[in-house]
Scaffold this motif. Structure first.
Motif, short mmCIF file in Angstrom:
data_model
loop_
_atom_site.label_atom_id
_atom_site.label_comp_id
_atom_site.label_asym_id
_atom_site.label_seq_id
_atom_site.Cartn_x
_atom_site.Cartn_y
_atom_site.Cartn_z
N ALA A 95 0.87 -1.19 0.00
CA ALA A 95 0.00 0.00 0.00
C ALA A 95 0.90 1.22 0.00
O ALA A 95 2.09 1.14 0.32
CB ALA A 95 -0.91 0.01 1.24
N LEU A 96 0.34 2.38 -0.35
CA LEU A 96 1.12 3.60 -0.31
C LEU A 96 1.47 3.97 1.13
O LEU A 96 0.66 3.79 2.05
CB LEU A 96 0.36 4.74 -0.97
CG LEU A 96 0.23 4.66 -2.50
CD1 LEU A 96 -0.58 5.82 -3.03
CD2 LEU A 96 1.61 4.63 -3.16
N LEU A 97 2.68 4.47 1.32
CA LEU A 97 3.21 4.71 2.66
C LEU A 97 3.25 6.19 3.01
O LEU A 97 3.39 7.05 2.14
CB LEU A 97 4.64 4.16 2.75
CG LEU A 97 4.80 2.65 2.50
CD1 LEU A 97 6.28 2.31 2.32
CD2 LEU A 97 4.22 1.86 3.66
N ASP A 98 3.15 6.45 4.30
CA ASP A 98 3.32 7.81 4.80
C ASP A 98 4.78 8.11 5.13
O ASP A 98 5.15 9.28 5.29
CB ASP A 98 2.47 8.02 6.06
CG ASP A 98 0.99 7.99 5.76
OD1 ASP A 98 0.46 9.01 5.28
OD2 ASP A 98 0.36 6.93 5.96
N GLY A 99 5.58 7.08 5.25
CA GLY A 99 6.99 7.31 5.56
C GLY A 99 7.81 6.06 5.41
O GLY A 99 7.32 4.94 5.56
N VAL A 100 9.10 6.26 5.10
CA VAL A 100 10.09 5.18 5.00
C VAL A 100 11.34 5.64 5.73
O VAL A 100 11.78 6.79 5.56
CB VAL A 100 10.44 4.86 3.53
CG1 VAL A 100 11.61 3.87 3.47
CG2 VAL A 100 9.23 4.29 2.80
N VAL A 101 11.92 4.76 6.54
CA VAL A 101 13.19 5.05 7.18
C VAL A 101 14.17 3.94 6.83
O VAL A 101 13.83 2.76 6.84
CB VAL A 101 13.03 5.18 8.72
CG1 VAL A 101 12.46 3.91 9.34
CG2 VAL A 101 14.36 5.54 9.36
N LEU A 102 15.39 4.35 6.47
CA LEU A 102 16.47 3.42 6.14
C LEU A 102 17.70 3.79 6.96
O LEU A 102 18.19 4.91 6.88
CB LEU A 102 16.81 3.48 4.65
CG LEU A 102 15.68 3.17 3.66
CD1 LEU A 102 16.16 3.40 2.23
CD2 LEU A 102 15.19 1.74 3.84
N ASP A 103 18.18 2.84 7.74
CA ASP A 103 19.39 3.01 8.55
C ASP A 103 20.44 2.10 7.92
O ASP A 103 20.42 0.89 8.12
CB ASP A 103 19.07 2.62 10.00
CG ASP A 103 20.30 2.60 10.88
OD1 ASP A 103 21.29 3.26 10.52
OD2 ASP A 103 20.28 1.92 11.92
N LEU A 104 21.35 2.67 7.15
CA LEU A 104 22.21 1.88 6.27
C LEU A 104 23.38 1.23 7.01
O LEU A 104 23.72 1.59 8.13
CB LEU A 104 22.73 2.76 5.14
CG LEU A 104 21.65 3.46 4.31
CD1 LEU A 104 22.29 4.30 3.22
CD2 LEU A 104 20.68 2.46 3.70
N GLY A 105 24.00 0.28 6.31
CA GLY A 105 25.19 -0.37 6.85
C GLY A 105 24.87 -1.51 7.79
O GLY A 105 23.78 -2.05 7.80
N VAL A 106 25.86 -1.86 8.60
CA VAL A 106 25.74 -2.98 9.52
C VAL A 106 25.22 -2.46 10.86
O VAL A 106 25.55 -1.36 11.29
CB VAL A 106 27.10 -3.69 9.69
CG1 VAL A 106 28.13 -2.77 10.30
CG2 VAL A 106 26.97 -4.98 10.48
N SER A 107 24.41 -3.26 11.53
CA SER A 107 23.83 -2.82 12.81
C SER A 107 24.76 -3.16 13.96
O SER A 107 25.62 -4.04 13.87
CB SER A 107 22.48 -3.51 13.03
OG SER A 107 22.65 -4.88 13.34
#
Length: 343
Positions: A95-107
């Motif tokens: 579905a269409l989103l209100d927001g996306v968050v991406l925390d890149l790399g290794v955790s």
């Protein structure tokens, strides 16, 4: 892995980087969000507690989703967990989103587990696979040609001594395959000067490069940014946290292009035609950690946050080359052959 081991990992403190400024830049948080790098769930929890109606947590690491079972029930149907890559986040959203968050790399969770092979702080198998499947770092280190290893170290780690290190790796693996993190770190360290106080470990750039290659991180990043553009509704927010200059450069260029604000390469180049902006920049410059956050979490020192808001303009595909996404010469050759075959 034993049950007690699982429980110990589940209790490992996790501090999501730049969460406070992220929530401030995205306020008011509401509607349907997708956390494309779920990890230990720090951003997802923050979004839910800030007012998101529902968060879809996506991660390709099976252990991340396994660990979340201990607390996911607290949020009921406001939290959905999905096993997969964020490069396909629009398909995972449904579905269409209100927001996306991406925390890149290794955790931090992955770094702190020696058996995952991401860190040289403690000895462990040379693995580095986020999905725990496919080619490992040991496979790459022990089978790739000297030239390919040098390309990986140079293009993905900006390691100036890439050829020297690649030669040393090939020589060392001949009588005895390289299978552990500390042995590889020792081989690399012997190729470089002893670090001065305050400088990073000599193997840092090489480990970063191998991890990126094993997990195809730049391919994932470009495809993930494009997928987010497709998935966000008008007014939806895309927040991306990066941890090194190569990642941040790609994200910065993507936002600039999508916002129609990409500068000309030089004053003699033809003026770029005005394009309909697909994003509006919420953060004009990258946001870094403040002194309070650095005191709480020293690992945040290199983190940068960028946020943009989706417009109603149609989404479009983006050429990774225009984003300065690092690539290997062999990969570029294969792409050229593929494009020629498609003509």
């Amino acid at each position: 892995m034993t049950a007690s081991r699982d429980q110990n990992i589940g209790r490992t403190p996790h501090i999501p980087v730049l969460l406070r400024p992220l929530l401030a830049a995205c306020a008011p948080v509401r509607g349907l969000w997708l956390d494309g790098t779920f990890g230990a769930g720090g951003y997802t929890r923050g979004l839910l507690e800030a007012g998101a109606d529902c968060v879809i947590g996506v991660d390709r690491d099976p252990l991340a989703l396994q660990m979340a079972q201990a607390w996911a029930g607290e949020y009921g149907d406001r939290l959905r967990l999905v096993a997969g890559n964020f490069s396909e986040l629009d398909a995972h959203a449904g579905a269409l989103l209100d927001g996306v968050v991406l925390d890149l790399g290794v955790s931090s969770m992955q770094i702190d587990q020696p058996e995952r092979g991401f860190s040289f702080q403690k000895d462990g198998p040379l693995d580095m696979r986020m999905s725990q499947s496919g080619e490992s770092a040991a496979d790459l280190v022990n089978t790739a040609s000297e030239a390919r290893l040098a390309d990986i170290l140079y293009h993905f780690g900006e390691e100036r001594a890439s050829r020297r290190i690649a030669r040393a790796i090939v020589e060392a693996r001949s009588p005895d395959p390289i299978t552990t993190t500390l042995r590889l770190a020792d081989i690399i360290s012997k190729c470089l000067p002893r670090p001065k106080p305050g400088q990073s470990h000599p193997a840092t750039r090489s480990f970063q490069a191998l991890r990126i290659a094993v997990n195809e991180e730049f391919t994932e990043l470009v495809q993930g940014l494009v997928a987010a553009e497709r998935a966000l509704k008008p007014g939806g927010l895309l927040a991306v946290v990066t941890f090194h200059s190569l990642e941040d450069r790609v994200v910065k260029r993507f936002f600039q292009q999508a916002a129609g604000e990409e500068p000309n390469a030089n004053r003699y180049a033809p003026v770029k035609e005005n394009t309909t902006a697909r994003f509006e920049l919420v953060t004009r410059k990258a946001i870094g950690p403040d002194d309070v956050e650095l005191a709480e979490n020293p690992r945040a020192r290199s983190a940068k946050l960028r946020v943009a808001r989706r417009t109603a303009a149609p989404a479009k595909d983006v050429d990774a080359g225009t984003l300065d996404a690092p690539d290997l010469p062999q990969s570029q050759s294969k792409k050229a052959q593929t494009q020629k075959g498609q003509r």
